[in-house]
Design an enzyme around this catalytic site. Structure first.
Site, PDB file in Angstrom:
ATOM      1  N   ASP A   8       0.832  -1.186   0.000  1.00 25.31           N
ATOM      2  CA  ASP A   8       0.000   0.000   0.000  1.00 25.31           C
ATOM      3  C   ASP A   8       0.880   1.253   0.000  1.00 25.31           C
ATOM      4  O   ASP A   8       1.867   1.327   0.728  1.00 25.31           O
ATOM      5  CB  ASP A   8      -0.891  -0.021   1.253  1.00 25.31           C
ATOM      6  CG  ASP A   8      -1.884   1.113   1.289  1.00 25.31           C
ATOM      7  OD1 ASP A   8      -2.761   1.156   0.421  1.00 25.31           O
ATOM      8  OD2 ASP A   8      -1.786   1.949   2.209  1.00 25.31           O
TER       9      ASP A   8
ATOM     10  N   GLU B  44      15.489 -13.893  -0.186  1.00 23.10           N
ATOM     11  CA  GLU B  44      15.853 -15.028   0.674  1.00 23.10           C
ATOM     12  C   GLU B  44      14.840 -16.164   0.577  1.00 23.10           C
ATOM     13  O   GLU B  44      15.087 -17.260   1.089  1.00 23.10           O
ATOM     14  CB  GLU B  44      15.941 -14.559   2.129  1.00 23.10           C
ATOM     15  CG  GLU B  44      17.008 -13.501   2.388  1.00 23.10           C
ATOM     16  CD  GLU B  44      16.889 -12.898   3.783  1.00 23.10           C
ATOM     17  OE1 GLU B  44      16.121 -13.458   4.606  1.00 23.10           O
ATOM     18  OE2 GLU B  44      17.550 -11.880   4.049  1.00 23.10           O
TER      19      GLU B  44
END
Length: 540
Positions: A209, A267
């Site tokens: 957002d 990751e």
């Protein structure tokens, strides 16, 4: 979690060309009789969602919140608000979605929190506590007025006076949504730990957002007048549109944080991110920066398809402008929880929804597909006394807010509350009679909008060129839009009257079928009924 990734194919680039179905949880399905949708309601409808033929869902915020902005004011990033259920419900949702081959993205609101968040409660308690610098605090001017001329998007000054600290704090939205101070490394670290928390649970990515509103100008410089620019996504009735918001948002340091964010995402396997860049004056330059390949977010969507302009020239201009800027992968949306529904905004009617779906998902890029678009829902007209949106209440009647696109999903045409809530329950927003007539169970016949859209989305899955093929337009007169995706030619009639189009003499095509549209091809001429499409394949 690795097992879930394997069930879904383990493709790190699954999001390229994906159709992402946005769910506004308050309005999807109420299972506990309080008039508000919840996570168990989404779980109940996951088979329906998978059957649509979408690749992923994006769930608007369900975190703990006082709901002043309906979840976009977070008071605990690591738990589910009791209104929506429990964290175990989300884990169940994630497991079932993955078992159905549907990825799950969640909506992260990192720019600000609720004023009920423990971080802010501590921060405002004194100027010397451990979190005193976790939010944007500033001294008043000598006459007591706010530090800068910055506006809140929701109206009025972006600064609110706090009597405890005798300072102003920054809020780009409601006064109850204080902005975090991203110049403090500890704030960034805490938010990246939130990102890891949800990735460790197994989510497949994030919708971010207001991704360009994280960082403010440390020098607290006043914004200049807008001049001949315009602020994307801001109604002209809002004084925010009179400033160039160059100092309160979209600062260069924002990109540095997003590089840290991307390193965290890297990751984990097969995850993605799509950003909302709000209130920018140079949208495509910013999108290119924010989606620079491999460095920051994966995708960001343009607001230029969320205006009232709908014609072939506009669509071509927007797509070509986006692609000319380079950057990462494009993402497209015609509607969402903040914008009036497309069939109403463009004045095209419910029966055009299959065309709009085909157009949205045939453009090179990924697409965000808002709940109810598969039913062709029009914008709801609500009385002032039914409005819940604080944005709409503030700017009524010139701007009626966002509730017209947030009314509950109609599931059953004959049930009380259209099957969203049980009989005797008052939904949080009223359900228009027009929507009840368009309920999912009323659209089971083959020619219904819902079934046509399902047919097309499943057919699209079999067309590699519509997912990853090159993109170029062919010249055509209004209202015809001709798009080449690899070896597939897509010819759209964007009008309410039949049209024909003569193909270039050097283009030999063979009609494709099975997609549910009725455009035809004969002797080099394409014939298109109103709001229909022809798909054809290039032949040697």
């Amino acid at each position: 979690m690795q097992t879930q990734y394997l069930q879904l194919g383990g493709d790190n680039d699954w999001w390229k060309g994906a159709v992402i179905y946005q769910i506004y949880p308050r309005s999807y399905k109420d299972t506990n009789g309080d008039g508000v949708g919840d996570l168990p309601g989404i779980i109940e409808k996951l088979d329906y969602i998978a059957d649509l033929g979408v690749d992923a869902i994006w769930i608007s915020p369900f975190f703990t919140s006082p709901m002043k902005d309906f979840g976009y004011d977070v008071s605990n990033y690591r738990d589910v608000d009791p209104l929506f259920g429990k964290l175990d419900d989300f884990k169940q949702l994630l497991s079932k979605a993955h078992s159905l081959g549907v990825r799950v993205l969640i909506d992260l609101v990192l720019s600000h929190t609720s004023d009920r968040h423990p971080w802010f409660i501590e921060s405002r308690s004194s100027r010397t506590n451990d979190k005193a610098d976790w939010y944007v605090w500033a001294e008043p001017k000598i006459d007591g007025t706010p530090p800068t001329n910055w506006f809140s998007i929701f109206g009025g000054s972006a600064w609110e006076w706090d009597t405890r600290r005798r300072q102003y704090f920054l809020h780009n939205f409601l006064t109850s949504q204080p902005d975090l101070n991203f110049h403090n490394p500890a704030v960034q670290d805490a938010l990246l730990d939130v990102v890891r928390f949800w990735l460790d649970l197994g989510v497949d990515g994030f919708r971010l957002d207001t991704v360009n509103m994280y960082v403010h100008d440390q020098q607290l410089r006043d914004n200049p007048p807008i001049g001949n620019k315009r602020v994307n996504g801001i109604d002209e009735s809002n004084p925010y549109a009179m400033q160039d918001p160059m100092y309160n948002i979209t600062r260069p340091e924002n990109l540095q944080f997003l590089e840290r964010f991307r390193q965290v995402l890297n990751e984990y396997p097969a995850v993605t991110s799509v950003g909302e860049l709000g209130a920018v004056t140079d949208m495509y330059t910013r999108i290119a920066e924010y989606t620079e390949q491999g460095k920051r977010i994966h995708m960001a969507y343009s607001f230029d398809f969320m205006t009232k302009e709908f014609n072939a020239a506009h669509i071509r201009r927007v797509v070509e402008k986006m692609e000319a800027m380079g950057g990462g992968w494009s993402c497209w949306a015609f509607s969402n929880h903040d914008i009036a529904r497309a069939v109403t905004r463009w004045g095209v009617g419910q029966q055009t929804a299959p065309l709009l779906t085909a157009l949205l998902t045939s453009l090179r890029g990924s697409s965000c597909f808002y709940q109810g678009e598969e039913l062709g829902l029009p914008e709801a007209e609500l009385a002032y006394e039914d409005i819940q949106d604080p944005f709409g209440i503030r700017f009524w009647p010139e701007f009626k807010g966002r509730d017209g696109c947030r009314t509950p999903m109609p599931w059953s045409g004959n049930a009380a509350n259209a099957g969203f809530s049980a009989a005797g329950v008052k939904p949080w927003l009223p359900i228009p009679e027009q929507h009840q007539a368009l309920a999912a169970d009323q659209q089971q016949q083959a020619e219904a909008v819902l079934q046509r859209i399902k047919t097309f989305l499943h057919w699209r899955h079999q067309q590699a060129d519509l997912i990853s093929g090159d993109n170029r337009f062919l010249d055509a007169p209004e209202p015809i839009l001709v798009l080449m995706r690899g070896n597939i030619c897509c010819i759209f009639n964007l009008s309410n009257s039949p049209q024909s189009f003569s193909l270039p003499t050097d283009l030999s095509l063979e009609l494709l079928t099975g997609h549910g549209f009725s455009g035809s091809l004969k002797n080099g001429t394409v014939s298109l009924p109103a709001y229909e499409v022809c798909f054809a394949k290039v032949v040697a």
